[in-house]
Design a protein around this motif. Structure first.
Motif, PDB file in Angstrom:
ATOM      1  N   ARG A 131       0.788  -1.261   0.067  1.00 14.35           N
ATOM      2  CA  ARG A 131       0.135   0.009  -0.006  1.00 14.35           C
ATOM      3  C   ARG A 131       0.981   1.059  -0.054  1.00 14.35           C
ATOM      4  NH1 ARG A 131      -4.093   0.728   5.000  1.00 14.35           N
ATOM      5  NH2 ARG A 131      -2.683   2.397   5.610  1.00 14.35           N
ATOM      6  N   VAL A 132       1.918   0.909   0.765  1.00  8.37           N
ATOM      7  CA  VAL A 132       2.853   2.386   0.552  1.00  8.37           C
ATOM      8  C   VAL A 132       3.687   2.507  -0.598  1.00  8.37           C
ATOM      9  CG1 VAL A 132       4.975   3.324   2.104  1.00  8.37           C
ATOM     10  CG2 VAL A 132       3.237   1.966   3.420  1.00  8.37           C
ATOM     11  N   GLN A 175       3.922  -6.450  21.920  1.00  6.36           N
ATOM     12  CA  GLN A 175       4.522  -6.712  20.526  1.00  6.36           C
ATOM     13  C   GLN A 175       4.727  -5.366  19.898  1.00  6.36           C
ATOM     14  OE1 GLN A 175       4.242 -10.099  19.928  1.00  6.36           O
ATOM     15  NE2 GLN A 175       3.201 -10.384  21.552  1.00  6.36           N
ATOM     16  N   LYS A 176       6.010  -5.467  19.572  1.00  4.00           N
ATOM     17  CA  LYS A 176       6.669  -3.960  18.883  1.00  4.00           C
ATOM     18  C   LYS A 176       6.913  -4.230  17.401  1.00  4.00           C
ATOM     19  CE  LYS A 176      10.257  -0.579  19.790  1.00  4.00           C
ATOM     20  NZ  LYS A 176      11.220  -0.192  20.835  1.00  4.00           N
ATOM     21  N   ALA A 177       6.531  -3.318  16.599  1.00  3.88           N
ATOM     22  CA  ALA A 177       6.799  -3.393  15.196  1.00  3.88           C
ATOM     23  C   ALA A 177       7.398  -2.094  14.684  1.00  3.88           C
ATOM     24  CB  ALA A 177       5.593  -3.542  14.160  1.00  3.88           C
ATOM     25  N   VAL A 233       9.178   4.647  11.730  1.00  5.36           N
ATOM     26  CA  VAL A 233       7.994   4.631  12.386  1.00  5.36           C
ATOM     27  C   VAL A 233       8.009   3.502  13.323  1.00  5.36           C
ATOM     28  CG1 VAL A 233       5.551   4.304  12.247  1.00  5.36           C
ATOM     29  CG2 VAL A 233       6.833   5.673  10.539  1.00  5.36           C
ATOM     30  N   GLU A 234       7.348   3.457  14.657  1.00  3.27           N
ATOM     31  CA  GLU A 234       7.238   2.360  15.524  1.00  3.27           C
ATOM     32  C   GLU A 234       5.852   2.379  15.940  1.00  3.27           C
ATOM     33  OE1 GLU A 234      10.018   2.069  18.723  1.00  3.27           O
ATOM     34  OE2 GLU A 234       9.255   3.878  19.574  1.00  3.27           O
ATOM     35  N   SER A 235       5.312   0.999  16.172  1.00  6.91           N
ATOM     36  CA  SER A 235       4.018   0.718  16.909  1.00  6.91           C
ATOM     37  C   SER A 235       4.070  -0.381  18.012  1.00  6.91           C
ATOM     38  CB  SER A 235       3.042   0.663  15.942  1.00  6.91           C
ATOM     39  OG  SER A 235       1.985   0.383  16.393  1.00  6.91           O
ATOM     40  N   VAL A 286       1.734   0.488   9.531  1.00  4.88           N
ATOM     41  CA  VAL A 286       1.546   0.868   8.239  1.00  4.88           C
ATOM     42  C   VAL A 286       0.537   2.169   8.144  1.00  4.88           C
ATOM     43  CG1 VAL A 286       0.382   0.096   6.272  1.00  4.88           C
ATOM     44  CG2 VAL A 286       1.535  -1.618   7.443  1.00  4.88           C
ATOM     45  N   ASP A 287      -0.524   2.215   8.896  1.00  4.67           N
ATOM     46  CA  ASP A 287      -1.392   3.549   8.851  1.00  4.67           C
ATOM     47  C   ASP A 287      -0.472   4.801   9.262  1.00  4.67           C
ATOM     48  OD1 ASP A 287      -3.411   1.997   8.082  1.00  4.67           O
ATOM     49  OD2 ASP A 287      -4.397   2.083  10.429  1.00  4.67           O
ATOM     50  N   LYS A 288       0.545   4.675  10.113  1.00  3.41           N
ATOM     51  CA  LYS A 288       1.426   5.732  10.561  1.00  3.41           C
ATOM     52  C   LYS A 288       2.172   6.155   9.315  1.00  3.41           C
ATOM     53  CE  LYS A 288       1.376   5.122  15.667  1.00  3.41           C
ATOM     54  NZ  LYS A 288       2.565   4.599  16.638  1.00  3.41           N
TER      55      LYS A 288
END
Length: 107
Positions: free
Chosen positions: A26-27, A48-50, A63-65, A78-80
């Motif tokens: 998508r990006v 859980q970290k991505a 970016v991290e989430s 992915v949204d961020k």
């Protein structure tokens, strides 16, 4: 686009790899100048970290989430990332609608 997915305290299965690859398409659909993408997925007790680092022409985006579910963390990531890439795309875009720069300076 070079994609590298690694895991800390986590084995990257084919299902996780396919999920992350599908989400990151998508990006690349929004911005063609993606050179390199590094994804790090990690697990710490209940978190859980991505993380992702995207190397664009002229800029690196990080970016991290963090979430309780890895798939939810990837979705949020992915949204961020999509918002930041679209913001960068707007900055890079020529806003003069086809006029030459020398034309604008002389007026």
């Amino acid at each position: 686009m070079n994609l590298q997915i690694s895991g800390h305290h986590l084995e990257i299965t084919s299902a996780i790899h396919d999920y992350v690859t599908g989400k990151l398409e998508r990006v690349t659909r929004h911005f063609d100048n993606v050179i390199d993408v590094n994804v790090i997925l990690s697990v710490e007790k209940l978190k859980q970290k991505a993380e992702v680092t995207v190397h664009l022409s002229g800029k690196d985006v990080f970016v991290e989430s963090i979430d309780e579910d890895l798939y939810a963390a990837v979705d949020s990531l992915v949204d961020k990332l999509d918002r930041q890439i679209q913001k960068h795309k707007q900055k890079v875009k020529n806003h003069h609608r086809g006029q030459r720069i020398s034309h604008i300076v002389q007026d």
